[in-house]
Design an enzyme around this catalytic site. Sequence first.
Site, PDB file in Angstrom:
ATOM      1  N   LEU A  50       0.878  -1.169   0.000  1.00 16.99           N
ATOM      2  CA  LEU A  50       0.000   0.000   0.000  1.00 16.99           C
ATOM      3  C   LEU A  50       0.912   1.214   0.000  1.00 16.99           C
ATOM      4  O   LEU A  50       1.738   1.370   0.890  1.00 16.99           O
ATOM      5  CB  LEU A  50      -0.898  -0.025   1.239  1.00 16.99           C
ATOM      6  CG  LEU A  50      -2.152   0.854   1.265  1.00 16.99           C
ATOM      7  CD1 LEU A  50      -3.066   0.534   0.084  1.00 16.99           C
ATOM      8  CD2 LEU A  50      -2.905   0.652   2.559  1.00 16.99           C
ATOM      9  N   ASP A  51       0.800   2.043  -1.029  1.00 12.62           N
ATOM     10  CA  ASP A  51       1.708   3.182  -1.187  1.00 12.62           C
ATOM     11  C   ASP A  51       1.721   4.080   0.050  1.00 12.62           C
ATOM     12  O   ASP A  51       0.708   4.191   0.744  1.00 12.62           O
ATOM     13  CB  ASP A  51       1.296   4.032  -2.397  1.00 12.62           C
ATOM     14  CG  ASP A  51       1.573   3.336  -3.719  1.00 12.62           C
ATOM     15  OD1 ASP A  51       2.326   2.348  -3.712  1.00 12.62           O
ATOM     16  OD2 ASP A  51       1.030   3.779  -4.742  1.00 12.62           O
ATOM     17  N   PRO A  52       2.854   4.755   0.317  1.00 10.94           N
ATOM     18  CA  PRO A  52       2.901   5.689   1.455  1.00 10.94           C
ATOM     19  C   PRO A  52       1.799   6.737   1.426  1.00 10.94           C
ATOM     20  O   PRO A  52       1.287   7.124   2.477  1.00 10.94           O
ATOM     21  CB  PRO A  52       4.287   6.333   1.316  1.00 10.94           C
ATOM     22  CG  PRO A  52       5.114   5.286   0.651  1.00 10.94           C
ATOM     23  CD  PRO A  52       4.182   4.604  -0.322  1.00 10.94           C
ATOM     24  N   ALA A  54      -1.157   6.313   0.402  1.00 12.26           N
ATOM     25  CA  ALA A  54      -2.453   5.675   0.625  1.00 12.26           C
ATOM     26  C   ALA A  54      -2.584   5.269   2.086  1.00 12.26           C
ATOM     27  O   ALA A  54      -1.607   5.006   2.775  1.00 12.26           O
ATOM     28  CB  ALA A  54      -2.602   4.452  -0.269  1.00 12.26           C
TER      29      ALA A  54
END
Length: 319
Positions: A50-52, A54
């Site tokens: 999960l991207d930073p 997000a």
Amino acid sequence: MTAEPRARVPRRPVHGVLLLDKPVGLSAQAAVSKVKWLLAAEKAGHTGTLDPLASGLLPVCLGAATKFAQLQLDADKAYDATLRLGVRTTTGDAEGEVVATAAVDPDALCPQRLAALAQRFTGVIEQIPPMHSALKKEGRALYEYARAGVVVERAPRQVTIHALTLAPVADDPTALRLQVRCSKGTYVRTLAEDIGAALGCGAHLTALRRTDTGGLSLAQAITLEGLQALSPAQRLRVLLPPEALLPGVPQVQLDEREAGRFLSGLRRRGPWPPAPLVAVFAQRPRALLGTARCVRGELIPLRLLAPTEISQYLQQTAS
């Protein structure tokens, strides 16, 4: 004056699944490391990055549960996102530099047109993976090429959008709320850009929150602050069992004798219907043994827990 060395936390076997509400600004791996430290766990991993930028649901697998993480990697996901209309960026999100701006047609945001647009992007669609992604080409992540100013050719990939809703954001004529349930490998940033292109004004992602993965819900999740506020014993009690990673999977129960043979890797025969995946449990005490497939009444082991892992988990839940 030199700082005293940080005390080393002794690790212990911890088994289960923690549903974490990951905050914005923290990478998935950093979040896993924090959970691992708070639980003093020996082994931990996650079920899909999960991207930073997000936030939202990040299932953290501990101990024996790591053996079933792949099943969640392949599972459908659900997201709640916000788009900024009329602005395109180099990365498709708020981190990138603005590359183009355009006026937003307010008539395009009426409910009927948004519903038609959502229908257009529902089903099997093609996406071109963004340059700012971890997808690899010739052994290097695409974002490495992007950082060097190199654009490489990417083949379109098919993904499935199971459900999509689009709605204006109150009091903000240049924002659009997107809720989507999609297959693995879907880039919500790319979906946002494609929707912006279809509206004729461009768009980029300003917020992204994962709300579900493979039947696991954000409503069940705990924040890092919430986890840190608990005592060590309370932290163990918020863990879900390893079989939480197998929602909806048919179950098979074995008696003590059959369970021992199954754990040794032997195939078992019984009145089980065909199934590509089943969760296999011991009857007494009830405990997950692993996964298998059923073919013509034969139970064929796939992923097995070690007897020590089962014993440790039973001790953990009894304390």
